[in-house]
Design an enzyme around this catalytic site. Structure first.
Site, PDB file in Angstrom:
ATOM      1  N   THR A  29       0.847  -1.196   0.000  1.00  0.00           N
ATOM      2  CA  THR A  29       0.000   0.000   0.000  1.00  0.00           C
ATOM      3  C   THR A  29       0.880   1.244   0.000  1.00  0.00           C
ATOM      4  O   THR A  29       1.967   1.233   0.592  1.00  0.00           O
ATOM      5  CB  THR A  29      -0.908  -0.024   1.248  1.00  0.00           C
ATOM      6  OG1 THR A  29      -1.812  -1.112   1.131  1.00  0.00           O
ATOM      7  CG2 THR A  29      -1.699   1.277   1.405  1.00  0.00           C
ATOM      8  N   ASP A  89       8.631   3.620   4.802  1.00  0.00           N
ATOM      9  CA  ASP A  89       8.865   5.028   5.122  1.00  0.00           C
ATOM     10  C   ASP A  89      10.335   5.300   5.428  1.00  0.00           C
ATOM     11  O   ASP A  89      10.848   6.371   5.109  1.00  0.00           O
ATOM     12  CB  ASP A  89       7.978   5.439   6.298  1.00  0.00           C
ATOM     13  CG  ASP A  89       6.516   5.240   5.938  1.00  0.00           C
ATOM     14  OD1 ASP A  89       6.109   5.722   4.870  1.00  0.00           O
ATOM     15  OD2 ASP A  89       5.794   4.564   6.692  1.00  0.00           O
ATOM     16  N   GLY A 100       3.936   2.357   7.673  1.00  0.00           N
ATOM     17  CA  GLY A 100       2.636   2.679   8.252  1.00  0.00           C
ATOM     18  C   GLY A 100       2.183   4.116   8.144  1.00  0.00           C
ATOM     19  O   GLY A 100       1.112   4.463   8.602  1.00  0.00           O
ATOM     20  N   GLY A 102       1.091   5.268   5.632  1.00  0.00           N
ATOM     21  CA  GLY A 102      -0.132   5.086   4.828  1.00  0.00           C
ATOM     22  C   GLY A 102      -1.263   4.435   5.612  1.00  0.00           C
ATOM     23  O   GLY A 102      -2.354   4.257   5.078  1.00  0.00           O
ATOM     24  N   GLU A 108      -0.380  -5.101   6.290  1.00  0.00           N
ATOM     25  CA  GLU A 108       0.926  -5.242   5.636  1.00  0.00           C
ATOM     26  C   GLU A 108       1.772  -6.269   6.384  1.00  0.00           C
ATOM     27  O   GLU A 108       2.369  -7.157   5.783  1.00  0.00           O
ATOM     28  CB  GLU A 108       1.661  -3.894   5.603  1.00  0.00           C
ATOM     29  CG  GLU A 108       1.054  -2.912   4.601  1.00  0.00           C
ATOM     30  CD  GLU A 108       1.669  -1.522   4.639  1.00  0.00           C
ATOM     31  OE1 GLU A 108       1.412  -0.759   3.698  1.00  0.00           O
ATOM     32  OE2 GLU A 108       2.377  -1.180   5.611  1.00  0.00           O
TER      33      GLU A 108
HETATM   34  C1  A5P Z   1       1.421   2.057   4.237  1.00  0.00           C
HETATM   35  O1  A5P Z   1       0.800   1.772   5.422  1.00  0.00           O
HETATM   36  C2  A5P Z   1       2.895   2.211   4.459  1.00  0.00           C
HETATM   37  O2  A5P Z   1       3.484   1.224   5.202  1.00  0.00           O
HETATM   38  C3  A5P Z   1       3.611   2.419   3.160  1.00  0.00           C
HETATM   39  O3  A5P Z   1       4.234   1.262   2.724  1.00  0.00           O
HETATM   40  C4  A5P Z   1       4.613   3.463   3.416  1.00  0.00           C
HETATM   41  O4  A5P Z   1       3.959   4.495   4.085  1.00  0.00           O
HETATM   42  C5  A5P Z   1       5.253   3.960   2.133  1.00  0.00           C
HETATM   43  O5  A5P Z   1       4.375   4.757   1.424  1.00  0.00           O
HETATM   44  P1  A5P Z   1       4.833   5.607   0.191  1.00  0.00           P
HETATM   45  O6  A5P Z   1       5.280   4.601  -0.830  1.00  0.00           O
HETATM   46  O7  A5P Z   1       3.615   6.347  -0.237  1.00  0.00           O
HETATM   47  O8  A5P Z   1       5.925   6.487   0.631  1.00  0.00           O
END
Ligand code: A5P
Length: 238
Positions: A29, A89, A100, A102, A108
């Site tokens: 995600t 991240d 996280g 996102g 995940e």
């Molecule tokens: C989602 O919950 C996150 O773990 C994403 O994998 C993480 O935030 C990376 O997101 P971006 O690819 O948008 O930076």
């Protein structure tokens, strides 16, 4: 931003070369994983990837994968999946990660811990010497429990903030809340912090993904660089 987007897409392209027909594939995600879902979707529609089943890590990813007609399956149905691909991240030199931002950390982790191979894709801005330098540690908590977690999180050296969006507290796919916990000078020992968080009864999930990535693919300005774990990861994964 444009440069980062190009790097994300290069990392995704490299990761998708690992996906083969017939596999069960975990879909991450976020803005980086989105490239992967799109590329797999296009290849599935074109008949280049046949007989794949995808396991999405969020409602958003599920909807995107569904728009390509990819067969989907929930993680509860699987003991193991072939490969998972997701963003992160922050990634440190040991390939430990913070995830996280996102909001999809719970599913995940559920999906990625069952993957025989977990490939992480990032742009260069995600690489850090020490976890917690830029990002917070997201923590999923039941809506009626968030207040009671603040003191224990402060006792661990964190600065907890309830994540909010324009409608009030941000909700996860499970209808829980998120606490974003900052560690002012980074996280000294991610393993001990992960253990402490795992032991707090009200913590449903947290964004420390340790000893999980098999390969990190870093998108660069020309091409993509692979970083493999030097040794097989210890089992069980966290
Ligand atoms: C989602 O919950 C996150 O773990 C994403 O994998 C993480 O935030 C990376 O997101 P971006 O690819 O948008 O930076």
């Amino acid at each position: 931003v444009e440069r980062e987007e190009a790097q994300k897409s290069r990392a995704a392209e490299e990761a998708v070369t690992e996906v083969k027909s017939g596999q069960i594939v975990g879909l991450g995600t976020g803005s980086t994983a989105r490239y992967v879902v799109t590329m797999i979707g296009e290849r599935f529609k074109a008949g280049q990837l046949k007989n794949i089943t995808c396991v999405p890590t969020s409602e958003k990813t599920r909807a995107l994968a569904e728009s390509y007609g990819i067969p989907l399956s929930p993680i509860e149905k699987h003991k193991q999946i072939d490969i998972a691909i997701d963003g992160a991240d922050e990634v440190d030199p040991q390939l430990n990660m913070l995830k996280g931002l996102g909001g999809a950390l719970l599913r995940e982790k559920a999906v990625e811990s069952k993957a025989k191979r977990f490939v992480v894709i990032v742009d260069e801005s995600k690489l850090v010497e020490k976890l917690g330098t830029k990002s917070v540690v997201p923590i999923e908590v039941a809506p009626d429990k968030w207040r009671s977690l603040f003191d224990p999180l402060r006792a661990l050296g964190g600065i907890p903030v309830l994540r909010e969006d324009s409608n009030g507290p941000a909700l996860t796919d499970q209808q829980n809340y998120l606490i974003d916990c900052r560690f002012a000078s980074g996280i000294e020992d991610p393993y001990s912090l992960a253990t402490s968080l795992d032991q707090l009864e009200d913590v449903i999930g947290h964004g420390l993904f340790l000893d999980m990535a098999d390969t990190v693919i870093v998108g660069e300005d020309s091409g993509a660089r692979r970083i493999d774990r030097p040794h097989p990861r210890p089992m069980p994964k966290r």
